[in-house]
Design a protein around this motif. Structure first.
Motif, PDB file in Angstrom:
ATOM      1  N   ASP A  39      75.448 -71.418  51.146  1.00 10.06           N
ATOM      2  CA  ASP A  39      76.799 -71.022  50.751  1.00 10.06           C
ATOM      3  C   ASP A  39      76.966 -71.373  49.275  1.00 10.06           C
ATOM      4  OD1 ASP A  39      79.408 -70.068  50.910  1.00 10.06           O
ATOM      5  OD2 ASP A  39      80.193 -72.071  51.354  1.00 10.06           O
ATOM      6  N   VAL A  40      77.106 -70.338  48.461  1.00 11.26           N
ATOM      7  CA  VAL A  40      77.215 -70.484  47.011  1.00 11.26           C
ATOM      8  C   VAL A  40      78.684 -70.648  46.637  1.00 11.26           C
ATOM      9  CG1 VAL A  40      76.770 -69.371  44.794  1.00 11.26           C
ATOM     10  CG2 VAL A  40      75.131 -69.110  46.678  1.00 11.26           C
ATOM     11  N   GLY A  41      78.986 -71.684  45.862  1.00  9.33           N
ATOM     12  CA  GLY A  41      80.381 -71.974  45.536  1.00  9.33           C
ATOM     13  C   GLY A  41      81.083 -72.508  46.768  1.00  9.33           C
ATOM     14  N   CYS A  42      80.472 -73.492  47.403  1.00 10.83           N
ATOM     15  CA  CYS A  42      80.902 -73.934  48.741  1.00 10.83           C
ATOM     16  C   CYS A  42      82.252 -74.642  48.769  1.00 10.83           C
ATOM     17  CB  CYS A  42      79.828 -74.789  49.389  1.00 10.83           C
ATOM     18  SG  CYS A  42      79.621 -76.421  48.650  1.00 10.83           S
ATOM     19  N   GLY A  43      82.819 -74.956  47.628  1.00  9.82           N
ATOM     20  CA  GLY A  43      84.149 -75.581  47.631  1.00  9.82           C
ATOM     21  C   GLY A  43      84.175 -76.850  48.456  1.00  9.82           C
ATOM     22  N   ALA A  47      78.931 -66.123  49.675  1.00 10.18           N
ATOM     23  CA  ALA A  47      79.690 -66.494  48.479  1.00 10.18           C
ATOM     24  C   ALA A  47      81.128 -66.055  48.726  1.00 10.18           C
ATOM     25  CB  ALA A  47      79.115 -65.833  47.244  1.00 10.18           C
ATOM     26  N   SER A  48      81.936 -66.983  49.159  1.00 12.46           N
ATOM     27  CA  SER A  48      83.310 -66.669  49.543  1.00 12.46           C
ATOM     28  C   SER A  48      84.255 -66.868  48.361  1.00 12.46           C
ATOM     29  CB  SER A  48      83.717 -67.562  50.716  1.00 12.46           C
ATOM     30  OG  SER A  48      84.991 -67.203  51.186  1.00 12.46           O
ATOM     31  N   GLY A  50      75.885 -62.432  38.911  1.00  5.32           N
ATOM     32  CA  GLY A  50      76.061 -63.326  40.049  1.00  5.32           C
ATOM     33  C   GLY A  50      75.565 -62.703  41.345  1.00  5.32           C
ATOM     34  N   ALA A  51      75.884 -61.442  41.567  1.00  2.10           N
ATOM     35  CA  ALA A  51      75.439 -60.743  42.773  1.00  2.10           C
ATOM     36  C   ALA A  51      73.915 -60.610  42.792  1.00  2.10           C
ATOM     37  CB  ALA A  51      76.106 -59.373  42.865  1.00  2.10           C
ATOM     38  N   ARG A  52      73.315 -60.334  41.636  1.00  3.52           N
ATOM     39  CA  ARG A  52      71.851 -60.270  41.568  1.00  3.52           C
ATOM     40  C   ARG A  52      71.230 -61.622  41.925  1.00  3.52           C
ATOM     41  NH1 ARG A  52      73.064 -56.942  37.122  1.00  3.52           N
ATOM     42  NH2 ARG A  52      72.847 -58.682  35.662  1.00  3.52           N
ATOM     43  N   GLU A  53      71.882 -62.692  41.513  1.00  2.96           N
ATOM     44  CA  GLU A  53      71.368 -64.032  41.816  1.00  2.96           C
ATOM     45  C   GLU A  53      71.466 -64.332  43.310  1.00  2.96           C
ATOM     46  OE1 GLU A  53      69.840 -67.908  40.441  1.00  2.96           O
ATOM     47  OE2 GLU A  53      69.549 -65.778  40.096  1.00  2.96           O
ATOM     48  N   LEU A  54      72.536 -63.896  43.958  1.00  4.59           N
ATOM     49  CA  LEU A  54      72.639 -64.057  45.409  1.00  4.59           C
ATOM     50  C   LEU A  54      71.468 -63.365  46.089  1.00  4.59           C
ATOM     51  CD1 LEU A  54      76.451 -63.379  45.978  1.00  4.59           C
ATOM     52  CD2 LEU A  54      75.315 -65.603  45.716  1.00  4.59           C
ATOM     53  N   ALA A  55      71.151 -62.148  45.635  1.00  5.47           N
ATOM     54  CA  ALA A  55      70.036 -61.392  46.208  1.00  5.47           C
ATOM     55  C   ALA A  55      68.697 -62.065  45.917  1.00  5.47           C
ATOM     56  CB  ALA A  55      70.048 -59.969  45.672  1.00  5.47           C
ATOM     57  N   ARG A  56      68.561 -62.684  44.746  1.00  5.39           N
ATOM     58  CA  ARG A  56      67.301 -63.341  44.382  1.00  5.39           C
ATOM     59  C   ARG A  56      66.945 -64.463  45.338  1.00  5.39           C
ATOM     60  NH1 ARG A  56      65.540 -67.920  42.321  1.00  5.39           N
ATOM     61  NH2 ARG A  56      67.596 -68.723  41.764  1.00  5.39           N
ATOM     62  N   VAL A  57      67.936 -65.254  45.733  1.00  2.00           N
ATOM     63  CA  VAL A  57      67.643 -66.401  46.605  1.00  2.00           C
ATOM     64  C   VAL A  57      67.581 -66.012  48.079  1.00  2.00           C
ATOM     65  CG1 VAL A  57      68.538 -68.076  44.947  1.00  2.00           C
ATOM     66  CG2 VAL A  57      70.055 -67.200  46.736  1.00  2.00           C
ATOM     67  N   GLY A  84      66.841 -60.458  54.312  1.00  2.00           N
ATOM     68  CA  GLY A  84      67.918 -61.401  54.582  1.00  2.00           C
ATOM     69  C   GLY A  84      69.285 -60.752  54.407  1.00  2.00           C
ATOM     70  N   THR A  85      70.305 -61.524  54.682  1.00  2.00           N
ATOM     71  CA  THR A  85      71.685 -61.064  54.624  1.00  2.00           C
ATOM     72  C   THR A  85      72.415 -61.751  53.486  1.00  2.00           C
ATOM     73  OG1 THR A  85      71.721 -60.729  57.017  1.00  2.00           O
ATOM     74  CG2 THR A  85      73.848 -60.916  55.920  1.00  2.00           C
ATOM     75  N   VAL A  86      73.137 -60.972  52.693  1.00  2.00           N
ATOM     76  CA  VAL A  86      74.023 -61.516  51.662  1.00  2.00           C
ATOM     77  C   VAL A  86      75.430 -61.033  51.980  1.00  2.00           C
ATOM     78  CG1 VAL A  86      74.628 -61.522  49.208  1.00  2.00           C
ATOM     79  CG2 VAL A  86      72.209 -61.515  49.896  1.00  2.00           C
ATOM     80  N   ARG A  87      76.360 -61.965  52.076  1.00  2.14           N
ATOM     81  CA  ARG A  87      77.758 -61.627  52.328  1.00  2.14           C
ATOM     82  C   ARG A  87      78.636 -62.312  51.289  1.00  2.14           C
ATOM     83  NH1 ARG A  87      78.351 -62.128  58.914  1.00  2.14           N
ATOM     84  NH2 ARG A  87      76.919 -60.415  59.378  1.00  2.14           N
ATOM     85  N   ALA A  88      79.573 -61.539  50.748  1.00  4.10           N
ATOM     86  CA  ALA A  88      80.470 -62.079  49.738  1.00  4.10           C
ATOM     87  C   ALA A  88      81.865 -61.519  49.937  1.00  4.10           C
ATOM     88  CB  ALA A  88      79.971 -61.732  48.336  1.00  4.10           C
ATOM     89  N   THR A  89      82.849 -62.298  49.557  1.00  2.32           N
ATOM     90  CA  THR A  89      84.232 -61.836  49.538  1.00  2.32           C
ATOM     91  C   THR A  89      84.753 -61.986  48.111  1.00  2.32           C
ATOM     92  OG1 THR A  89      85.046 -64.053  50.064  1.00  2.32           O
ATOM     93  CG2 THR A  89      84.693 -62.549  51.925  1.00  2.32           C
ATOM     94  N   ILE A  90      85.728 -61.163  47.768  1.00  2.00           N
ATOM     95  CA  ILE A  90      86.396 -61.294  46.473  1.00  2.00           C
ATOM     96  C   ILE A  90      87.879 -61.061  46.672  1.00  2.00           C
ATOM     97  CG2 ILE A  90      84.387 -60.596  45.125  1.00  2.00           C
ATOM     98  CD1 ILE A  90      85.749 -57.858  44.781  1.00  2.00           C
ATOM     99  N   TRP A  91      88.683 -61.466  45.708  1.00  6.63           N
ATOM    100  CA  TRP A  91      90.110 -61.193  45.756  1.00  6.63           C
ATOM    101  C   TRP A  91      90.316 -59.741  45.455  1.00  6.63           C
ATOM    102  CZ3 TRP A  91      92.754 -64.700  48.082  1.00  6.63           C
ATOM    103  CH2 TRP A  91      92.507 -66.048  47.886  1.00  6.63           C
TER     104      TRP A  91
END
Length: 132
Positions: free
Chosen positions: A40-44, A100-101, A113-120, A125-132
């Motif tokens: 979880d990237v930016g896990c808060g 990355a929520s 940032g999205a490319r970096e999510l895909a890199r790791v 695999g699965t990449v899931r992200a939310t944005i405002w």
């Protein structure tokens, strides 16, 4: 930098925005493969990592703000890696699921940032992200 907006506000975030962001956690975790690692990237506060663990995932978090990482580490009972987009301190292809929520909307270059999510993420695999 957009990321600087979140520096030094960990406890205020935990009392406010964290609750708003928590509503997306069930959808982000639902149906993810449990046979690999989740990042979880930016896990808060670590809430998504904890929810993933509760569902049986081997989950860890990475957080760019050291104060927030410490807050999440305390809640999770394990260290949270300090680091952020677009340069995660993780190896290529290391995670079967990457989340990355409400993170990409807070970085200077969301595409990088999205490319970096895909890199790791591992191949297939699965990449899931939310944005405002």
């Amino acid at each position: 930098m957009a990321e600087a907006l979140w520096t030094g506000v960990a406890h205020a975030y935990a009392r406010s925005f964290a609750g708003l962001c928590a509503g997306a956690i069930p959808a982000l975790v639902a149906g993810l493969p449990r046979d690999g690692r989740l990042l979880d990237v930016g896990c808060g506060t670590g809430a998504l990592v904890q929810a993933a663990r509760d569902e049986g995932h081997d989950a860890i978090g990475v957080e760019p703000d050291a104060e927030m990482a410490a807050l999440a580490s305390t809640a999770l009972g394990t260290d949270v890696v300090v680091g952020g987009l677009p340069d995660l301190p993780m190896a290529d292809d290391g995670f079967e699921a990457v989340t990355a929520s409400f993170v990409l909307n807070h970085v200077d270059d969301p595409r990088a940032g999205a490319r970096e999510l895909a890199r790791v993420a591992a191949p297939g695999g699965t990449v899931r992200a939310t944005i405002w």
